[in-house]
Design a protein around this motif. Sequence first.
Motif, PDB file in Angstrom:
ATOM      1  N   TYR A 137      -0.438  10.837  -6.192  1.00 36.28           N
ATOM      2  CA  TYR A 137       0.708  10.482  -6.352  1.00 36.28           C
ATOM      3  C   TYR A 137       1.298  10.088  -5.032  1.00 36.28           C
ATOM      4  N   VAL A 138       1.371  10.944  -3.954  1.00 41.43           N
ATOM      5  CA  VAL A 138       1.845  10.928  -2.747  1.00 41.43           C
ATOM      6  C   VAL A 138       0.868   9.870  -1.849  1.00 41.43           C
ATOM      7  N   TYR A 139      -0.294  10.111  -1.793  1.00 43.47           N
ATOM      8  CA  TYR A 139      -1.306   9.041  -1.234  1.00 43.47           C
ATOM      9  C   TYR A 139      -1.104   7.745  -1.926  1.00 43.47           C
ATOM     10  N   GLY A 140      -0.750   7.312  -2.947  1.00 41.57           N
ATOM     11  CA  GLY A 140      -0.756   6.378  -3.536  1.00 41.57           C
ATOM     12  C   GLY A 140       0.801   5.499  -2.992  1.00 41.57           C
ATOM     13  N   LYS A 141       1.766   6.454  -2.859  1.00 43.26           N
ATOM     14  CA  LYS A 141       2.814   5.907  -2.380  1.00 43.26           C
ATOM     15  C   LYS A 141       2.705   5.396  -0.734  1.00 43.26           C
ATOM     16  N   ILE A 142       2.293   6.515   0.005  1.00 39.52           N
ATOM     17  CA  ILE A 142       2.284   6.114   1.401  1.00 39.52           C
ATOM     18  C   ILE A 142       1.124   5.054   1.864  1.00 39.52           C
ATOM     19  N   SER A 143       0.520   4.773   0.887  1.00 36.14           N
ATOM     20  CA  SER A 143      -0.689   3.584   1.178  1.00 36.14           C
ATOM     21  C   SER A 143      -0.181   2.186   1.190  1.00 36.14           C
ATOM     22  N   GLY A 144       1.070   2.060   0.286  1.00 36.79           N
ATOM     23  CA  GLY A 144       1.764   1.051  -0.002  1.00 36.79           C
ATOM     24  C   GLY A 144       1.123   0.229  -1.243  1.00 36.79           C
ATOM     25  N   MET A 145      -0.001   0.704  -1.650  1.00 32.03           N
ATOM     26  CA  MET A 145      -0.840  -0.257  -2.806  1.00 32.03           C
ATOM     27  C   MET A 145       0.102   0.095  -4.222  1.00 32.03           C
ATOM     28  N   GLN A 146       0.845   1.375  -4.156  1.00 38.21           N
ATOM     29  CA  GLN A 146       1.424   1.481  -5.258  1.00 38.21           C
ATOM     30  C   GLN A 146       3.018   1.011  -5.607  1.00 38.21           C
ATOM     31  N   ASN A 147       3.179   0.488  -4.423  1.00 38.16           N
ATOM     32  CA  ASN A 147       4.576  -0.138  -4.534  1.00 38.16           C
ATOM     33  C   ASN A 147       4.599  -1.352  -5.260  1.00 38.16           C
ATOM     34  N   ARG A 148       5.768  -1.681  -5.989  1.00 33.04           N
ATOM     35  CA  ARG A 148       5.729  -2.919  -6.846  1.00 33.04           C
ATOM     36  C   ARG A 148       6.962  -3.466  -6.938  1.00 33.04           C
ATOM     37  N   TYR A 149       6.950  -4.795  -6.826  1.00 34.11           N
ATOM     38  CA  TYR A 149       8.050  -5.733  -7.006  1.00 34.11           C
ATOM     39  C   TYR A 149       8.473  -5.790  -8.451  1.00 34.11           C
ATOM     40  N   ASP A 150       9.583  -6.042  -8.900  1.00 39.10           N
ATOM     41  CA  ASP A 150       9.914  -6.431 -10.378  1.00 39.10           C
ATOM     42  C   ASP A 150       9.989  -7.748 -10.372  1.00 39.10           C
ATOM     43  N   LEU A 151       8.923  -8.323 -10.733  1.00 38.36           N
ATOM     44  CA  LEU A 151       8.953  -9.762 -11.034  1.00 38.36           C
ATOM     45  C   LEU A 151       9.083 -10.275 -12.633  1.00 38.36           C
ATOM     46  N   GLY A 152       9.688  -9.280 -13.269  1.00 36.05           N
ATOM     47  CA  GLY A 152       9.870  -9.560 -14.779  1.00 36.05           C
ATOM     48  C   GLY A 152       8.950  -9.440 -15.623  1.00 36.05           C
ATOM     49  N   SER A 153       7.686  -8.955 -15.353  1.00 39.51           N
ATOM     50  CA  SER A 153       6.707  -8.976 -16.244  1.00 39.51           C
ATOM     51  C   SER A 153       6.473  -7.356 -16.538  1.00 39.51           C
ATOM     52  N   GLU A 154       5.923  -7.390 -17.986  1.00 38.03           N
ATOM     53  CA  GLU A 154       5.776  -5.781 -18.271  1.00 38.03           C
ATOM     54  C   GLU A 154       4.334  -5.440 -17.900  1.00 38.03           C
ATOM     55  N   HIS A 155       3.395  -6.371 -17.311  1.00 39.05           N
ATOM     56  CA  HIS A 155       2.006  -5.955 -17.031  1.00 39.05           C
ATOM     57  C   HIS A 155       2.062  -5.107 -15.668  1.00 39.05           C
ATOM     58  N   PRO A 156       1.294  -3.893 -15.737  1.00 37.84           N
ATOM     59  CA  PRO A 156       1.321  -3.159 -14.538  1.00 37.84           C
ATOM     60  C   PRO A 156       0.818  -3.596 -13.260  1.00 37.84           C
ATOM     61  N   LEU A 157       0.242  -4.512 -13.133  1.00 36.77           N
ATOM     62  CA  LEU A 157      -0.354  -5.095 -11.932  1.00 36.77           C
ATOM     63  C   LEU A 157       0.372  -6.144 -11.463  1.00 36.77           C
ATOM     64  N   VAL A 158       1.306  -6.632 -12.212  1.00 38.84           N
ATOM     65  CA  VAL A 158       2.243  -7.849 -11.556  1.00 38.84           C
ATOM     66  C   VAL A 158       3.264  -7.196 -10.703  1.00 38.84           C
ATOM     67  N   GLY A 159       3.167  -7.735  -9.325  1.00 42.65           N
ATOM     68  CA  GLY A 159       3.999  -7.208  -8.395  1.00 42.65           C
ATOM     69  C   GLY A 159       3.586  -6.264  -7.463  1.00 42.65           C
ATOM     70  N   ARG A 160       2.419  -6.115  -7.682  1.00 40.03           N
ATOM     71  CA  ARG A 160       1.432  -5.234  -6.860  1.00 40.03           C
ATOM     72  C   ARG A 160       0.693  -5.918  -5.787  1.00 40.03           C
ATOM     73  N   VAL A 161       0.303  -5.323  -4.745  1.00 39.77           N
ATOM     74  CA  VAL A 161      -0.744  -5.953  -3.880  1.00 39.77           C
ATOM     75  C   VAL A 161      -1.971  -6.084  -4.866  1.00 39.77           C
ATOM     76  N   ALA A 162      -2.697  -7.371  -4.877  1.00 42.24           N
ATOM     77  CA  ALA A 162      -4.014  -7.667  -5.535  1.00 42.24           C
ATOM     78  C   ALA A 162      -5.079  -7.021  -5.199  1.00 42.24           C
ATOM     79  N   PRO A 163      -5.835  -6.179  -6.129  1.00 39.90           N
ATOM     80  CA  PRO A 163      -7.248  -5.811  -5.845  1.00 39.90           C
ATOM     81  C   PRO A 163      -8.116  -6.660  -5.076  1.00 39.90           C
TER      82      PRO A 163
END
Length: 487
Positions: free
Chosen positions: A383-409
Amino acid sequence: MYDVAIVGAGPVGLFLACELGLQGVSVVVIEREAEPGSVWRTAPLGMRGLTASSLAGFYRRGLLADLLEVDDGSLVDDQPGEVRGFGHFAGIMIDPDAVDGATLPYRLPTPAPEVLMTGLAHVEEVLTERAVKYGVEIRRGAAVTDLTQYDEHVVVRAGDDEYAARWVVGTDGGRSAVRRLAGFEFVGTDPLFTGYTMQIEVDDEAKLQPGFTVTPRGMYVSLRMAGHIGVLDFDGGAFDRTQEPTVEHLQEVLRRVSGTDVTITEFGRASTYTDRAMQVTNYRNGRVLLAGDAAHIHSPLGGQGLNTGLGDAMNLGWKLAATIQGNAPDGLLDTYQSERHPIGEWVLDWTRAQVTVLKPGPHGRALQGVMRDLLGTPDGAAYVYGKISGMQNRYDLGSEHPLVGRVAPEFRLEDGTRLADLMADGRGVLLDFTGELEGFTGAPYAAGRARDDLGLAAVLVRPDGVVAWAGDADRNAFEQAANRWFA
């Protein structure tokens, strides 16, 4: 007249200049320092950690090889599931072996490392070279002293020169002249500690433990790197920049916080800072915008400052370019505030939480015990690693899909084409793994099966590398999302 004048030639301002220059926008960067590469920006005092989200941005713009000082052909080393970085929360180190990278959501193999320790001067050198290639002008040696907004442009005065630009972006640090001159509201919380960064030699280095050491009176950091030592002294921020730190004062603070009788035998230089946490209420005021430390300041705990600023630049660059070129959907530039301000708020709270854990006394000590227990578990460390990596931060773009708003894989097609290959020109891209969405012209298109599609039929990636839409090959749903981001 320039399209954009950027005040501040640090990594944030230069990355933004590269993003704008890549799109053909005319840019001038105004920097008060006459020469780059001061001692505060080179090793050891200028060392900073770039996290996974920042490195993904460098990779997708073809800058990673220069940053790593390797040949482009060497960026082929994918190590799925391996966390090759490190980090800490309030000085409590995260064990990379405790984090199974394969369990982090929506991660794919990538040549970009999870973290990179590098000097600010090196980052600036890489970005300067690219910015100049794009036609960006860099003017050094004069501080900004005046700023006047008009209906269609802004005039900035620096020394004897005036610069007229359609837009101005302040990336000029925590004491931003642009923020002050443009009248931004800057609010937050007062400091609890004074932090010291010292380049010193001591009589017996073994008296100080290596790495981060939390003590009953604060914390010290001994990096064993050219005498680079840091100290946090919980004095309410009383000493920060109120007077020049003398050797005698530094020794007293170091002894008291470390609980040792260590003696400073050689002094190079020292600076101070605090955990003051403040943020502008709005990242835009008319034709003036802020990014990086000009928009938000906080303690360096957790290494979020530089990476948050780079995130600002990645988010703002393509939106401002589209606005200038007249091909931005309605309200696009407003999303810079709605997306980045919450991230800034989170970073301030993330650092405040760490300060609270480190606070001397029984309450801080109790929290330290809880955090050590949590970070000793796979879920807590992840959890902490994911947060500080920045990859788990997510913008609210109005979608319920958990990948939307995140940095793309880092998707990779079966023919070997990577997402990064498709984004080097600064455009977004529709990855269509089924070939069913061909014909929509609102976004660049790439079709083909992926080596790992994460169970998705298609993914729409914005120019900043953020997923705007993901899911089944539903043309109506895709076109609605694409029309929001691509005119």
